[in-house]
Scaffold this active site. Structure first.
Site, mmCIF file in Angstrom:
data_model
loop_
_atom_site.group_PDB
_atom_site.id
_atom_site.type_symbol
_atom_site.label_atom_id
_atom_site.label_comp_id
_atom_site.label_asym_id
_atom_site.label_seq_id
_atom_site.Cartn_x
_atom_site.Cartn_y
_atom_site.Cartn_z
ATOM 1 N N CYS A 110 -0.540 -15.624 20.463
ATOM 2 C CA CYS A 110 0.049 -15.969 19.180
ATOM 3 C C CYS A 110 -0.661 -17.590 18.945
ATOM 4 O O CYS A 110 -1.740 -17.792 18.668
ATOM 5 C CB CYS A 110 1.391 -15.876 19.010
ATOM 6 S SG CYS A 110 2.214 -16.252 17.507
ATOM 7 N N HIS A 204 2.098 -10.730 20.949
ATOM 8 C CA HIS A 204 2.798 -11.099 21.956
ATOM 9 C C HIS A 204 3.246 -10.095 22.958
ATOM 10 O O HIS A 204 4.049 -9.445 23.029
ATOM 11 C CB HIS A 204 4.138 -11.619 21.343
ATOM 12 C CG HIS A 204 4.199 -13.022 20.745
ATOM 13 N ND1 HIS A 204 4.351 -14.161 21.622
ATOM 14 C CD2 HIS A 204 4.504 -13.461 19.750
ATOM 15 C CE1 HIS A 204 4.421 -15.013 20.726
ATOM 16 N NE2 HIS A 204 4.476 -14.974 19.444
ATOM 17 N N GLU A 206 3.700 -10.656 26.122
ATOM 18 C CA GLU A 206 4.726 -11.205 27.145
ATOM 19 C C GLU A 206 6.066 -11.314 26.446
ATOM 20 O O GLU A 206 6.926 -11.157 27.644
ATOM 21 C CB GLU A 206 4.251 -12.696 27.509
ATOM 22 C CG GLU A 206 4.895 -13.685 26.383
ATOM 23 C CD GLU A 206 4.126 -13.663 25.029
ATOM 24 O OE1 GLU A 206 4.492 -14.414 24.169
ATOM 25 O OE2 GLU A 206 3.041 -12.863 24.989
#
Length: 294
Positions: A110, A204, A206
């Site tokens: 991001c 994202h 993660e």
């Protein structure tokens, strides 16, 4: 989750401002950097991980540490707008230029991709089409992306957690576009600059579904203003479904309702890019990774 046992030394660069960090902690219990630390320690048991907040005025590496002494740097998401000239953006961009100059491989998601883009001479702008909220849909690797180790294991089209109001406008010289979709042209890229290497994504990998729900709630007013929801109650109803799927990832009814498949609901598949970066680093070593042909 498969893992790569290691004695790596990693640095997590969390460019959220102090207020944004606390707001995120109140929402989901952890800052963006703390999310990264948790994932890295699960993917690489035994790794030594430090954290820095490069946007902060008093940011500093641990005593005796240098950027060149780390095996890799990881750049988190952030609410910073990289096209704005502020002390926070100047410090963050300066930090990333130092990472490139140190020759330390880096990965980011991001805002991490946006920071690397601006540091290397590219540009960032507000999203030209629409905010991507909750999930980026139908991300498609380019021809270069299909052969690139960052996207190994990703299908011809996939979804991923995403929430952003800014995007890469132009990649810098020395970059390779790896993936895009209808909303955001640059969804994944490799950037080479000043002897350094960055692999990054606009989405994202993660974050889990609980953090997706938290991000929706934090940005509810923005989503209403963008016409993606009629009101905050609409946003909350959607966030509740995302939260429910987080608690019960095997619920096919919720996955169907949200239009998601295992690329998002299966944590191992969702983390593909982070795992691929770490595995490439483990396989090739720091200097080997820098030497890989584009």
């Amino acid at each position: 989750m498969s893992s790569v046992p290691s004695t790596f030394r990693f640095l997590v660069a969390e460019s959220e401002t102090p207020d944004a960090r606390e707001e995120r902690r109140k929402s989901v219990g952890r800052s963006s950097g703390e999310t990264y630390l948790d994932i890295l320690l699960r993917l690489t048991p035994g790794a030594a991980c430090d954290r820095i907040q490069p946007a902060d005025a008093e940011a500093a590496l641990p005593p005796g540490a240098s950027l060149a002494g780390y095996d890799a740097v990881f750049l988190t998401g952030s609410p910073l707008h990289l096209y704005e000239e502020t002390p926070e953006t100047r410090r963050t961009i300066g930090f990333m230029r130092a990472v490139f100059a140190a020759g330390t491989p880096s990965f980011g998601s991001c805002a991490g991709l946006q920071v690397a883009t601006v540091a290397a001479g590219g540009s960032v702008r507000p999203n030209a089409r629409s905010p991507e909220a909750a999930f980026a849909r139908r991300i498609a690797p380019t021809e270069a992306g299909r052969a690139h180790p960052l996207l190994a294991g990703r299908p011809a089209a996939y979804d991923a957690p995403a929430i952003h109001t800014d995007e890469v406008e132009a990649l810098p010289p020395g970059s390779t576009l790896l993936a895009g979709n209808r909303v955001t042209a640059v969804q994944a890229a490799e950037i080479r600059f000043d002897g350094g290497l960055f692999w990054g994504v606009q989405y994202h990998p993660e974050i889990g579904l609980d953090e997706v729900a938290g991000a929706l709630r934090r940005q509810a007013d923005t989503l209403v203003e963008a016409g993606l929801a009629r009101d905050r109650e609409d946003v909350e109803a959607y966030a509740r479904q995302v939260d429910a799927l987080h608690r019960e990832p095997g619920r096919r009814d919720l996955a169907w309702r949200l239009g998601l498949d295992e690329q998002v609901t299966d944590e191992r598949l969702r983390l593909a890019e982070m795992r691929n970066f770490i595995e490439a680093l483990a396989r090739l070593g720091r200097e080997g990774l820098l030497a890989v042909d584009r």
